[in-house]
Design an enzyme around this catalytic site. Sequence first.
Site, short mmCIF file in Angstrom:
data_model
loop_
_atom_site.label_atom_id
_atom_site.label_comp_id
_atom_site.label_asym_id
_atom_site.label_seq_id
_atom_site.Cartn_x
_atom_site.Cartn_y
_atom_site.Cartn_z
N HIS A 1 0.84 -1.20 0.00
CA HIS A 1 0.00 0.00 0.00
C HIS A 1 0.87 1.25 0.00
O HIS A 1 0.58 2.22 -0.70
CB HIS A 1 -0.90 0.02 1.24
CG HIS A 1 -1.86 -1.11 1.32
ND1 HIS A 1 -1.79 -2.08 2.30
CD2 HIS A 1 -2.93 -1.44 0.55
CE1 HIS A 1 -2.76 -2.94 2.14
NE2 HIS A 1 -3.46 -2.60 1.09
N GLY B 1 -2.73 -2.52 -7.00
CA GLY B 1 -1.55 -3.39 -7.08
C GLY B 1 -1.72 -4.49 -8.12
O GLY B 1 -2.81 -5.03 -8.31
N SER C 1 -2.27 -8.32 3.26
CA SER C 1 -2.80 -8.20 4.63
C SER C 1 -3.08 -9.58 5.18
O SER C 1 -3.00 -9.82 6.39
CB SER C 1 -4.07 -7.35 4.63
OG SER C 1 -3.81 -6.10 4.05
#
Length: 281
Positions: free
Chosen positions: A37, A147, A186
Amino acid sequence: MILVKTASEMKNITKKWKNEGFQIGLVPTMGYLHEGHRSLIRKASDENDRVVVSIFVNPIQFGKNEDLKSYPRDIDHDIAVCKEAGVDAIFHPETSEMYADGFCTYVDMTDLTEALCGKSRPGHFRGVCTVVNKLFNIVNPDKAYFGQKDAQQLAVIKRMVRDLNMDVEIVGCPTVREADGLAKSSRNAYLNEKERKAALVLYRSLLMAKDLLDGGERDSRIIIEAITDHINKEPLAKIDYVEIVDAVSLKKVDRIADDILVAIAVFIGKTRLIDNMIYEI
Ligand code: PAF
């Protein structure tokens, strides 16, 4: 940096910025921000006058038996990351703000969403397209950053913008990896020590595919078999899919003659991880 909770406040802020002649970059996220990020935020800062990061765990892109409840969240950490990165506004709405009672309008893409993750996660891209569409309407960005790790998501959003004549430029950014090659995600937070080691099998199998392609192999079946054999040797890994598709249409490719996407999804224990590699011919 402003923390914004409502769509109307966010709209007012970005309208004011637009009137002042500022170009706006949006980084849509579900929070629990990591280096991947950060790289999107850096690129957005380089290319725009104002940067908005949205942090919203979007319930409608999770299937019934998926990890909506346990999805990692740490808003204080995320705020600190954004502050440090020079973000101008965080848009962090409640679910009720995004999906008011009676919400019943969705963006439903066909075709491109039927392959890869769309096959094993029915309804996922409907949720992604709907929320991204809403975020674009709320923030009105000139550019939005995604991404390459979620290669299908990137292709789907580019197609949605083209098909629906949306006025935003989609910028794809390279996958950021841990030192040992595991793609940042994540969901890596779910992995215990053993699983973390086992998860390397994804990146290793992509490197193996690259070696075969570099050596001139052009039969997708042989490359898929090699990847599958490699992953199956890892006891904690269970393959969801291993596919070689056209890099733009995401249609399966048998004989490789054009740029391709090698895409894999693998369960490591209970955690579903994805990774991919674009190979340019
Ligand atoms: O990639 C993600 O984190 C999400 O799918 C996105 C694009 C923020 C939509 O909820």
